[in-house]
Design a protein around this motif. Structure first.
Motif, PDB file in Angstrom:
ATOM      1  N   VAL A 165     -37.335  18.197  -3.448  1.00 42.37           N
ATOM      2  CA  VAL A 165     -37.815  16.815  -3.381  1.00 42.37           C
ATOM      3  C   VAL A 165     -39.202  16.755  -2.740  1.00 42.37           C
ATOM      4  O   VAL A 165     -40.097  16.037  -3.216  1.00 42.37           O
ATOM      5  CB  VAL A 165     -36.811  15.948  -2.592  1.00 42.37           C
ATOM      6  N   ILE A 166     -39.400  17.499  -1.662  1.00 39.65           N
ATOM      7  CA  ILE A 166     -40.709  17.513  -0.984  1.00 39.65           C
ATOM      8  C   ILE A 166     -41.802  18.001  -1.934  1.00 39.65           C
ATOM      9  O   ILE A 166     -42.905  17.443  -1.984  1.00 39.65           O
ATOM     10  CB  ILE A 166     -40.645  18.390   0.271  1.00 39.65           C
ATOM     11  N   PHE A 167     -41.499  19.051  -2.700  1.00 40.37           N
ATOM     12  CA  PHE A 167     -42.513  19.563  -3.624  1.00 40.37           C
ATOM     13  C   PHE A 167     -42.822  18.532  -4.711  1.00 40.37           C
ATOM     14  O   PHE A 167     -43.983  18.363  -5.089  1.00 40.37           O
ATOM     15  CB  PHE A 167     -42.048  20.866  -4.258  1.00 40.37           C
TER      16      PHE A 167
ATOM     17  N   SER B 280     -38.920  30.154  -2.576  1.00 41.91           N
ATOM     18  CA  SER B 280     -38.060  29.645  -1.502  1.00 41.91           C
ATOM     19  C   SER B 280     -36.743  29.115  -2.061  1.00 41.91           C
ATOM     20  O   SER B 280     -35.682  29.326  -1.467  1.00 41.91           O
ATOM     21  CB  SER B 280     -38.795  28.537  -0.734  1.00 41.91           C
ATOM     22  N   LEU B 281     -36.798  28.435  -3.195  1.00 42.15           N
ATOM     23  CA  LEU B 281     -35.572  27.918  -3.806  1.00 42.15           C
ATOM     24  C   LEU B 281     -34.638  29.052  -4.208  1.00 42.15           C
ATOM     25  O   LEU B 281     -33.414  28.963  -4.016  1.00 42.15           O
ATOM     26  CB  LEU B 281     -35.919  27.053  -5.022  1.00 42.15           C
ATOM     27  N   VAL B 282     -35.211  30.103  -4.780  1.00 46.39           N
ATOM     28  CA  VAL B 282     -34.381  31.252  -5.165  1.00 46.39           C
ATOM     29  C   VAL B 282     -33.689  31.847  -3.936  1.00 46.39           C
ATOM     30  O   VAL B 282     -32.489  32.164  -3.967  1.00 46.39           O
ATOM     31  CB  VAL B 282     -35.242  32.330  -5.874  1.00 46.39           C
ATOM     32  N   ILE B 283     -34.418  31.975  -2.830  1.00 48.63           N
ATOM     33  CA  ILE B 283     -33.840  32.534  -1.597  1.00 48.63           C
ATOM     34  C   ILE B 283     -32.744  31.628  -1.061  1.00 48.63           C
ATOM     35  O   ILE B 283     -31.638  32.078  -0.720  1.00 48.63           O
ATOM     36  CB  ILE B 283     -34.934  32.753  -0.545  1.00 48.63           C
TER      37      ILE B 283
ATOM     38  N   ILE C 152     -50.549  25.434  -8.288  1.00 47.90           N
ATOM     39  CA  ILE C 152     -49.795  26.587  -8.794  1.00 47.90           C
ATOM     40  C   ILE C 152     -49.241  27.428  -7.647  1.00 47.90           C
ATOM     41  O   ILE C 152     -48.092  27.865  -7.674  1.00 47.90           O
ATOM     42  CB  ILE C 152     -50.691  27.438  -9.717  1.00 47.90           C
ATOM     43  N   ALA C 153     -50.071  27.623  -6.608  1.00 50.58           N
ATOM     44  CA  ALA C 153     -49.603  28.395  -5.445  1.00 50.58           C
ATOM     45  C   ALA C 153     -48.423  27.703  -4.773  1.00 50.58           C
ATOM     46  O   ALA C 153     -47.437  28.338  -4.373  1.00 50.58           O
ATOM     47  CB  ALA C 153     -50.743  28.582  -4.453  1.00 50.58           C
ATOM     48  N   GLY C 154     -48.516  26.371  -4.655  1.00 47.79           N
ATOM     49  CA  GLY C 154     -47.407  25.627  -4.061  1.00 47.79           C
ATOM     50  C   GLY C 154     -46.146  25.729  -4.904  1.00 47.79           C
ATOM     51  O   GLY C 154     -45.038  25.844  -4.373  1.00 47.79           O
ATOM     52  N   ALA C 155     -46.309  25.680  -6.227  1.00 44.72           N
ATOM     53  CA  ALA C 155     -45.152  25.781  -7.121  1.00 44.72           C
ATOM     54  C   ALA C 155     -44.493  27.156  -7.005  1.00 44.72           C
ATOM     55  O   ALA C 155     -43.255  27.267  -6.958  1.00 44.72           O
ATOM     56  CB  ALA C 155     -45.581  25.519  -8.562  1.00 44.72           C
TER      57      ALA C 155
END
Length: 266
Positions: free
Chosen positions: A249-251, A35-38, A26-29
């Motif tokens: 993709v990495i996530f 980060s994606l939003v930024i 969950i923390a990684g998500a």
């Protein structure tokens, strides 16, 4: 004291083994989502800058390649608006005051990228009417020609007519040294400061970049205004969007086996 029960090897093999922590996933998500939003916001901002830059270039070139008009008359100089006047192509007639010339440090681009010529841009007041003057950027000279006596041709005398582009005074950047008028050290085209240093009144709040004249002497070399500024915003936008895609993709690669493991534990 009751005996402690010890699980047999068979029971140990059949029991579910501890899996990855839900909290870590969950923390990684959450971190990935932020980060994606930024990254996507930065890409969108670059696309907005791209539209702004393309509009600016279109306006610049439309004004710069138009038929020359008259400069803003002196009685309207108090209402001068840089956005309305910038890059307007104008024709002006007057008499140069060469004794009040200001040499501003600058660089002239060459055909070899990253190897500009160091020298000065010559801003000379042009008297267009009694009590009305406008600084004209007559062009660039190398450092060795800062002294007028070292230039290959005498400056124009008497009444002259020239064509050029209206430009707003420069603002000093964070890393640009200040002008030192008493030492004749000029780094920024601050028209008001130049007029004050030369004791001139009735000076326009803008200046004119003289157009390049192929029939004029080699120095000073006019035509300083760049009409095709760099526009890399689309490249920057693709960079931010690309980083967002790579992060996603990495996530997914990180999360896929962990999600499978969590589902098997249920």
């Amino acid at each position: 004291m009751p005996d402690q029960q010890v699980a047999s090897p068979e029971e140990s093999e059949g029991a579910p083994r501890p899996g990855p922590s839900n909290r870590a996933l969950i923390a990684g998500a959450i971190a990935t989502l932020i980060s994606l939003v930024i990254l996507i916001s930065l890409g969108n901002w670059q696309m907005e800058r791209l539209a702004w830059k393309e509009g600016l270039i279109a306006q610049m070139q439309a004004r710069a390649y138009d038929e020359p008009g008259a400069i803003l008359p002196p009685e309207q100089w108090a209402d001068y608006d840089p956005q309305e006047q910038e890059y307007r192509r104008v024709a002006v007639t007057g008499r140069f005051l060469h004794g009040e010339e200001v040499a501003v440090h600058g660089l002239m681009p060459t055909s070899t990228r990253g190897n500009p010529v160091q020298g000065f841009y010559l801003l000379t007041p042009l008297e267009i009417a009694e009590g009305a003057r406008i600084f004209v950027n007559r062009g660039f000279v190398p450092t060795s020609m800062r002294d007028p006596a070292a230039r290959p041709a005498r400056p124009p005398e008497g009444e002259v007519r020239l064509t050029g582009l209206v430009r707003a005074p420069e603002e000093r950047g964070l890393f640009v040294p200040e002008n030192i008028p008493q030492d004749e050290r000029w780094m920024v085209r601050d028209i008001a400061q130049m007029a004050d240093a030369r004791g001139l009144a009735g000076v326009a709040p803008f200046y004119v970049d003289a157009e390049f004249d192929p029939t004029a002497p080699d120095w000073p070399r006019a035509g300083a205004t760049v009409l095709d500024p760099p526009n890399n915003h689309l490249q920057y936008a693709f960079t931010w969007y690309g980083l967002a895609a790579v992060l996603a993709v990495i996530f997914l690669i990180y999360a896929r086996p962990r999600l499978r493991s969590l589902l098997r534990r249920r």
